[in-house]
Design a protein around this motif. Structure first.
Motif: not given
Ligand code: SF4
Ligand code: SF4
Lengths: 290, 403
Positions: A183-189, A197-199
């Motif tokens: 996980c690169i912490g892009c926060r797209y998820c 529900v994602r933190f």
């Molecule tokens: S989409 Fe979510 S799980 Fe995937 S790299 Fe970005 S922050 Fe991490």
């Protein structure tokens, strides 16, 4: 490159735990042999693609690919490319009876927090809440319900679709997880998940539980207590709410027609949140609209 | 040293005047501030920023999206010259290519530095989920660098000039796909009512043409004044008229987007929020983007009273840039601030994560990081103009080299 090697290997150990392998083997051997054979054929049709990817990931890290007889779910947990359709034998799900849930208060939230060690800093907007109680109210009738909201473990998870690195992935048994190492912490998820529900871990973490690794700058969510499942126990929230009020949550294999959850789903009207999105979640609610 | 391409003479900017050094100092300070902001957010964690679980993408994303989108539009003039054969723009084609590369670099730097784990950039470059539009964009952005650099080289190297047309066509197509991809980052978000629409893609294309072109016009005006090179009225007139058309196109897509949403009953809530009672977002939309960012510049560009004024052209371009930032802010932040539907038709309370409009106040670190991206982009252009033959010796209306 060592970091990648760590990531690839540690995923199997920290997210799924070695016991996951045992569980999987048990699951498979429990099933009748004929279906097992069909499953094996299916496994082999899919395995080359899967193994190839596992292999290439490790090769990039300078390691030899795992042996071909690696268990299917194990390999999927290690580097299953999101979006590849696998026909899973198990589909974990939770059915929540909201009439009963009204009486259990914060039992689920407290149990989850204790189990996984996520704590707040008195900053509600950035504190994690893997599971939270939400009150919904019908403005026309005034009727209201409290429901626990946590990762719904979607069959078609948008968080997995959008993740650029494949860190957000769906294990073959329907559990959606984040690989903390890729996980690169892009926060797209977080942008893509319809349920919030994602933190994102907004600060340095201390006091982590070994079975639930967390890390500043990465994204986390309910992992369905994968370490407990792999040890043949039900998730902490299920256990706690049922202790407070028996029958509040039913946990089990939705794909097994003889399981309690499958039978209950067949008997009652159950709803998924935002069913119109077609995500086919594993978390089901009974009594949402009554 | 000066280089000749056909009839156009190019020359590096020779002087180390006070003005040049002051500009480099100012831009360098922005870059340092940006790195500092990123450092604080990475070491402390993002809680020091204004971002939250609700506003997961904040001011850095506004800056990054704006710069990336503008990068594509900055290549307009090069495309007009090589793809559409407009000889008038040829002297400026190199600058157009350099600006595109620089803006993209600035935008990407911000995007990467705002990641939770920027140290894992190598993971982003080696692990790909091809179903993710974000992963595709990583290819599109890095590819754009390569394409634009090759294109620039073909324009600058006499022996390669004959390939500049095919390279230009390729770059033109690439940037259309790139902006489509950037728009689709939002367009593919089915969960969010503010985004989930195909019109995001063409709207981003139109925005890129407008914002990138506005920045280009400002850079041309500044470069000509700063390096003391003549700049003809005709080229300014053409450039600004083009900006007016691009702004009108942007407005058109924005109108289509909101009108479509207004027709969809379940989206009226988000539309009411953005267009009527969203506070700062509503202001930024109507006053920032629509009025100051589009209508006023269009009026300045086309009304007879100001059409001939270079100042008015510069003002129009500056307003278009500010209005563009306002629009991206409303898209990125406003789109997240409105709560998502959990159970259709039901009111939701109980958690800051579900109920009400999400609060957001950009922190100084985020603003610094965003401005740092601008600093990187403009510093690159400033250096390029100094060390490479990018600016023509003259942009006067009648080319002096005419045989
Ligand atoms: S989409 Fe979510 S799980 Fe995937 S790299 Fe970005 S922050 Fe991490
Ligand atoms: S509920 Fe959200 S985080 Fe969980 S699987 Fe579905 S989209 Fe992903």
């Amino acid at each position: 490159m060592t970091a990648l090697a760590d990531g690839g290997l540690a995923r199997a150990s920290c997210e799924c735990t070695p016991s996951g392998v045992t569980r999987t083997t048990m699951e498979l051997s429990r099933r009748e042999l004929m279906r097992g054979a069909a499953g094996a054929v299916l496994t082999f049709t899919i395995a080359p693609g899967v193994t190839l990817l596992v292999g290439s990931g490790l090769a990039a890290a300078g390691l030899t690919p795992p042996p071909l007889n690696i268990r299917r779910e194990d390999s999927l947990a290690a580097a299953r490319p999101p979006g590849t359709a696998v026909s899973p034998k198990t589909r974990w799900g939770i059915l929540i009876d909201l009439a009963k849930y009204a009486d259990v208060g914060d039992a689920a939230v407290t149990a989850c927090r204790n189990e996984h060690g996520w704590t707040g800093h008195g900053r509600p907007a950035t504190d994690p809440q893997w599971i939270r109680n939400v009150t919904v109210r019908d403005p026309k009738t005034g009727a209201s319900r409290v429901l626990p909201v946590f990762c719904q473990h979607c069959e078609n998870p948008p968080c997995v679709d959008v993740c650029p690195t494949g860190a957000s992935f769906r294990r073959a048994d329907g559990i959606v997880l984040v690989d903390k190492h890729t996980c690169i912490g892009c926060r797209y998820c977080m942008m893509a998940c319809p349920f919030g529900v994602r933190f994102f871990v907004h600060e340095n973490v201390t006091g982590q539980k070994p079975h639930s690794p967390r890390g500043k700058g990465t994204v986390e969510s309910c992992n369905l207590c994968v370490h407990r499942l792999d040890a043949n126990k039900s998730p902490a929230c299920v256990e706690a709410t049922n202790r407070a009020k028996p029958g509040t949550m039913i946990f089990g294999d939705l794909n097994d027609p003889n399981s309690e959850i499958a039978r209950a789903v067949g008997q009652h009207v159950v709803l998924r949140l935002r069913a119109e999105l077609g995500l086919d979640q594993g978390v089901l609610y009974k009594g949402l609209t009554q | 040293m000066s280089a000749m391409t056909g009839r156009i003479a190019y020359r590096e900017h020779g002087g180390w005047g006070v003005g040049y050094l002051a500009l480099v100092g100012l831009l360098g300070a922005l870059v340092v501030a940006g790195l500092g902001g990123a450092y604080v957010m990475e070491t402390e964690g993002h809680w020091v920023s204004g971002m939250s679980h609700r506003i997961v993408w904040g001011t850095p994303h506004v800056a990054a999206v704006f710069l990336i989108v503008a990068a594509s539009g900055a290549l307009n003039v090069a495309s007009l010259s090589s793809v559409f054969g407009r000889a008038l723009y040829q002297p400026l084609a190199r600058l157009s290519g350099v600006l595109a590369i620089s803006l993209l670099a600035g935008g990407l730097a911000v995007l990467v530095l705002d990641l939770g784990r920027p140290d894992r950039l190598i993971v982003a470059m080696t692990f790909y989920n091809f179903k993710s539009i974000f992963a595709w964009n990583i290819f599109l952005y890095t590819g754009f660098f390569a394409v634009a650099i090759v294109y620039l080289w073909m324009m600058m190297e006499n022996r390669m000039n004959r390939f500049s047309k095919p390279a230009g066509v390729f770059a033109f197509l690439w940037r259309l796909v790139l902006t489509t991809g950037t728009g689709s980052i939002f367009g593919f978000l089915v969960a969010r009512q503010a985004y989930d629409t195909a019109v995001m893609a063409p709207m981003f294309v139109a925005m890129s043409l407008a914002f990138g072109h506005a920045i280009f016009l400002l850079v041309v005006l500044a470069a000509a004044a700063g390096t003391g090179r003549p700049l003809g009225d005709e080229i300014v007139r053409r450039l600004k008229n083009l900006l007016g058309i691009f702004l009108a196109a942007t407005l058109y897509f924005v109108a289509v987007q909101h009108l479509t949403n207004l027709y969809i009953a379940e989206r009226r809530g988000i539309e009411r929020f953005l267009l009527a009672d969203g506070g700062v977002h509503t202001w930024l939309f109507w006053v920032g983007h629509v009025a100051l960012g589009c209508l006023v510049p269009i009026a300045l560009i086309f009304s007879p009273a100001t059409a001939g004024s270079r100042r008015a052209a510069a003002l129009a371009a500056a307003l278009a840039v500010l209005g563009g930032i306002a629009q991206i802010y409303v898209i990125v932040i406003g789109g997240q601030a409105y709560p998502m539907v959990l159970v259709p038709g039901m009111e939701v309370t109980g958690s800051v994560l579900d109920s009400g409009i999400a609060a957001y106040a950009p922190s100084v670190y985020e603003i610094a990081l965003g401005l740092g991206g601008v600093g990187i982009a403009l510093l690159m252009v400033t250096f390029a103009v100094k060390v490479l033959p990018i600016l023509p010796e003259t942009l006067a209306d009648a080319p002096p080299e005419k045989a």
